[in-house]
Scaffold this motif. Structure first.
Motif, PDB file in Angstrom:
ATOM      1  N   VAL A   1       0.841  -1.204   0.000  1.00  0.00           N
ATOM      2  CA  VAL A   1       0.000   0.000   0.000  1.00  0.00           C
ATOM      3  C   VAL A   1       0.870   1.246   0.000  1.00  0.00           C
ATOM      4  O   VAL A   1       0.615   2.206  -0.741  1.00  0.00           O
TER       5      VAL A   1
ATOM      6  N   SER B   1       2.358   1.718  -3.441  1.00  0.00           N
ATOM      7  CA  SER B   1       1.334   2.117  -4.419  1.00  0.00           C
ATOM      8  C   SER B   1       0.954   3.582  -4.275  1.00  0.00           C
ATOM      9  O   SER B   1       0.843   4.316  -5.265  1.00  0.00           O
ATOM     10  N   ILE B   2       0.747   4.029  -3.031  1.00  0.00           N
ATOM     11  CA  ILE B   2       0.364   5.427  -2.791  1.00  0.00           C
ATOM     12  C   ILE B   2       1.516   6.358  -3.155  1.00  0.00           C
ATOM     13  O   ILE B   2       1.322   7.409  -3.785  1.00  0.00           O
TER      14      ILE B   2
ATOM     15  N   HIS C   1       1.766   6.661  -6.865  1.00  0.00           N
ATOM     16  CA  HIS C   1       0.516   6.996  -7.552  1.00  0.00           C
ATOM     17  C   HIS C   1       0.629   8.324  -8.299  1.00  0.00           C
ATOM     18  O   HIS C   1       1.112   9.320  -7.754  1.00  0.00           O
TER      19      HIS C   1
ATOM     20  N   SER D   1      -1.098  11.539 -10.039  1.00  0.00           N
ATOM     21  CA  SER D   1      -2.336  12.302  -9.897  1.00  0.00           C
ATOM     22  C   SER D   1      -3.178  12.168 -11.161  1.00  0.00           C
ATOM     23  O   SER D   1      -2.665  12.200 -12.275  1.00  0.00           O
TER      24      SER D   1
ATOM     25  N   THR E   1      -8.851   4.836  -9.128  1.00  0.00           N
ATOM     26  CA  THR E   1      -8.923   3.467  -8.625  1.00  0.00           C
ATOM     27  C   THR E   1     -10.396   3.091  -8.469  1.00  0.00           C
ATOM     28  O   THR E   1     -11.278   3.931  -8.612  1.00  0.00           O
TER      29      THR E   1
ATOM     30  N   ILE F   1      -1.312   4.207   4.192  1.00  0.00           N
ATOM     31  CA  ILE F   1      -1.791   5.297   3.330  1.00  0.00           C
ATOM     32  C   ILE F   1      -1.138   6.621   3.724  1.00  0.00           C
ATOM     33  O   ILE F   1      -0.684   7.391   2.869  1.00  0.00           O
TER      34      ILE F   1
ATOM     35  N   GLY G   1       2.450   6.530   2.690  1.00  0.00           N
ATOM     36  CA  GLY G   1       2.510   6.643   1.235  1.00  0.00           C
ATOM     37  C   GLY G   1       2.322   8.068   0.768  1.00  0.00           C
ATOM     38  O   GLY G   1       3.056   8.556  -0.112  1.00  0.00           O
ATOM     39  N   LEU G   2       1.343   8.758   1.373  1.00  0.00           N
ATOM     40  CA  LEU G   2       1.099  10.168   1.028  1.00  0.00           C
ATOM     41  C   LEU G   2       2.302  11.032   1.406  1.00  0.00           C
ATOM     42  O   LEU G   2       2.676  11.960   0.681  1.00  0.00           O
TER      43      LEU G   2
ATOM     44  N   ARG H   1       4.998  10.882  -1.206  1.00  0.00           N
ATOM     45  CA  ARG H   1       4.661  11.287  -2.585  1.00  0.00           C
ATOM     46  C   ARG H   1       5.691  12.267  -3.149  1.00  0.00           C
ATOM     47  O   ARG H   1       6.008  12.232  -4.344  1.00  0.00           O
TER      48      ARG H   1
ATOM     49  N   ASP I   1      -2.398  -1.433  -7.723  1.00  0.00           N
ATOM     50  CA  ASP I   1      -2.673  -0.282  -6.870  1.00  0.00           C
ATOM     51  C   ASP I   1      -4.035  -0.404  -6.183  1.00  0.00           C
ATOM     52  O   ASP I   1      -4.241   0.143  -5.102  1.00  0.00           O
TER      53      ASP I   1
ATOM     54  N   VAL J   1      -4.951  -2.551  -1.703  1.00  0.00           N
ATOM     55  CA  VAL J   1      -5.767  -1.922  -0.659  1.00  0.00           C
ATOM     56  C   VAL J   1      -7.059  -2.706  -0.421  1.00  0.00           C
ATOM     57  O   VAL J   1      -7.461  -2.947   0.715  1.00  0.00           O
TER      58      VAL J   1
END
Length: 423
Positions: A60, A63-64, A67, A69, A73, A151, A154-155, A158, A280, A284
C-alpha cells in the motif's frame, strides 16, 4: 531434482488437492503417528500471518507513493460491493431462518467472555483501530490500522526523492517474493491442518447440531453460488461462474483450512495478480476486505440469533427481521475488531429481541461447539468474495472504458497489472 521439477509443473490447486487427500488418509489410517505432522499446518498458518501485515504495509505504501495524480482506482465500487454483499448475506440468512426455523439446545461455556454492548461500541472499536500504534497494529494483525498508516506514509512519500520511492518499491517486491515462497508450502500446510482437524476435533460433537449446521452451511453456499454470482452478473452482464469457481478454488479452499482471513491475504493477492488486476487497487481492497467484507459473519450472526428466537418462542415481525439484517451487516463489518470474531457479536443481535445476555452467551457456546465447520465455511466465503468483488469492479471499469473482457478467460489473462513502481 527430476521429482521436484515434475512437482513444480503441477498447478498449486492440484498440489493442495494432493496434500488434502494425503492428510485425510494419514489421519484416518494412522492418527497417532500423523499427529506429529500437525506442526506443518501451524508453521504454514504462522508464516502467512507473519508475512501478511508486512506485505500490506509495503504494498500500500509503495502504491500510494508512486501513484500519479489523475489516475483513478475502483475503491468506491469495491467498498459498495462489499457492503451490498454483506447485507444481502444477512438478509438471505434471515429469510431462510424463517422458512426453516431451527431450535437449539442451549449450552454453557461462554459466560466468561466479554461481548460488546451495542452497535455503537462495535463501530467505536473499529474506528479506534484506525489510530492504533503502527507497531502494535503490525504485531496484532490490525489491518484497519495497518492500512491507515500505510496510506499516511505513502502520502508522506509522494514528494520524496525517486531513489527513496524505488527503495520502498524494492522492499514491496521483496516481500511479495517471500510470500510466493511461503505459498509454495501450501500443500504441506494444508495436509497438516487437515490432520489436526480430523484427529483433534472429530465430528461426533457436531451431530447434535446437524440441523443448525445444515442451515448455516446451506445459507453460505447459497450466497456463494447464487447471490454473489447475481451481483457479479448485474455489474458485468456476463456468465459469472468461471470467475466464481476460480475464486473459490484458489482462495476459498485455502481459507477453509486456515480459518483465517488474515492468513489468506497473501493467497488472495497472488490470485489477483494471476487475474491481471490493478496492483494499486487490490493491494488496498484485499486487506480492507479481510476486515469489512464479512458475508459469512452476517450469516452466522443472523442464523444463530434467530435460532435462539425460535427456541425461546419469541414472535418476530418482518420489519424487525429487516433491522436484524442491517444490524448483522454492521456488526459483521466490525467483527475483526472484536475478540472472538462474529460469535461474540451474537449477544448484540439477540438484544434486539430482548433476549437476556446470559441466554445469549449460551448461544455463543453453541457457536463454539460447531465452530470447526462454521468458521471454516465462513472464512472461505468471506475471503473468496474479497477477490471476486475486486475483480468484478475492475472488469466493470474496463467494460465502461470500451475494453473487451471475456470472463470465461479471466484466469488466463496474461496482461500484467498496472504496476506504477515499474513504470
Amino acid at each position: 531434482m527430476k521429482l521436484l521439477k515434475m512437482w513444480n509443473r503441477i498447478s498449486l490447486v492440484k498440489q493442495i488437492s494432493i496434500g488434502l487427500v494425503l492428510g485425510i488418509i494419514l489421519a484416518v489410517s494412522v492418527p497417532e503417528a500423523a499427529k506429529s505432522l500437525t506442526i506443518l499446518g501451524s508453521l504454514f498458518v504462522g508464516a502467512l500471518k507473519a508475512i501478511a501485515p508486512v506485505l500490506v504495509l509495503f504494498l500500500v505504501m509503495a502504491s500510494i507513493a508512486q501513484h500519479k495524480s489523475g489516475q483513478r482506482t475502483n475503491m468506491k465500487s469495491i467498498v459498495f460491493l462489499y457492503l451490498v454483499g454483506t447485507f444481502l448475506a444477512g438478509l438471505v440468512a434471515v429469510v431462510v431462518s424463517f422458512i426453516f426455523p431451527v431450535n437449539i439446545i442451549l449450552t454453557q461455556g461462554a459466560e466468561d467472555l466479554a461481548a460488546p454492548g451495542n452497535a455503537v461500541e462495535v463501530i467505536k472499536t473499529l474506528v479506534l483501530n484506525i489510530v492504533d500504534n503502527p507497531v502494535n497494529a503490525l504485531v496484532n494483525g490490525n489491518y484497519i490500522g495497518i492500512l491507515a498508516w500505510a496510506i499516511v506514509l505513502g502520502l508522506a512519500l509522494r514528494n520524496a526523492a525517486d531513489t527513496t520511492k524505488t527503495l520502498v518499491s524494492n522492499f514491496s517486491d521483496a516481500v511479495s517474493k517471500m510470500v510466493g515462497w511461503v505459498i509454495k508450502f501450501a500443500p504441506l500446510g494444508i495436509m497438516g491442518l487437515v490432520i489436526e482437524s480430523i484427529t483433534t476435533n472429530g465430528l461426533s460433537s457436531l451431530l447434535g447440531y446437524g440441523k443448525l449446521l445444515a442451515l448455516l452451511i446451506g445459507c453460505m453456499l447459497f450466497v456463494a453460488f447464487v447471490v454473489n454470482p447475481l451481483i457479479v452478473f448485474a455489474n458485468i452482464r456476463q456468465n459469472p461462474y468461471p470467475l466464481v469457481f476460480k475464486c473459490i478454488k484458489e482462495s476459498g479452499i485455502t481459507a477453509f483450512f486456515t480459518r483465517s482471513s488474515a492468513a489468506n491475504i497473501p493467497v488472495n493477492m497472488t490470485l489477483c495478480e494471476k487475474l491481471g488486476l490493478d496492483k494499486d487497487t487490490y493491494s488496498v481492497s484485499i486487506p480492507l476486505g479481510a476486515t469489512v467484507n464479512m458475508a459469512g459473519a452476517a450469516v452466522t450472526i443472523s442464523v444463530l440469533t434467530l435460532a435462539a428466537v425460535h427456541t425461546l418462542g419469541i414472535q418476530v415481525d418482518i420489519p424487525t427481521a429487516i433491522i436484524l439484517s442491517v444490524l448483522a451487516a454492521v456488526c459483521a463489518c466490525g467483527a475483526s475488531g472484536v475478540a472472538g470474531g462474529s460469535l461474540l457479536l451474537i449477544p448484540l443481535a439477540c438484544s434486539l429481541f430482548g433476549i437476556p445476555a446470559d441466554v445469549a452467551m449460551q448461544v455463543v457456546g453453541v457457536g463454539f461447539i460447531i465452530g470447526v465447520l462454521q468458521d471454516s465455511f465462513e472464512t472461505a466465503l468471506n475471503s473468496s468474495t474479497d477477490v471476486l468483488f475486486t475483480a468484478t469492479a475492475e472488469y466493470k471499469k474496463r467494460l465502461k472504458e470500451g475494453e473487451k473482457v471475456n470472463i470465461k478467460k479471466a484466469f488466463a489473462i496474461k496482461k500484467p497489472a498496472k504496476n506504477l513502481a515499474n513504470s
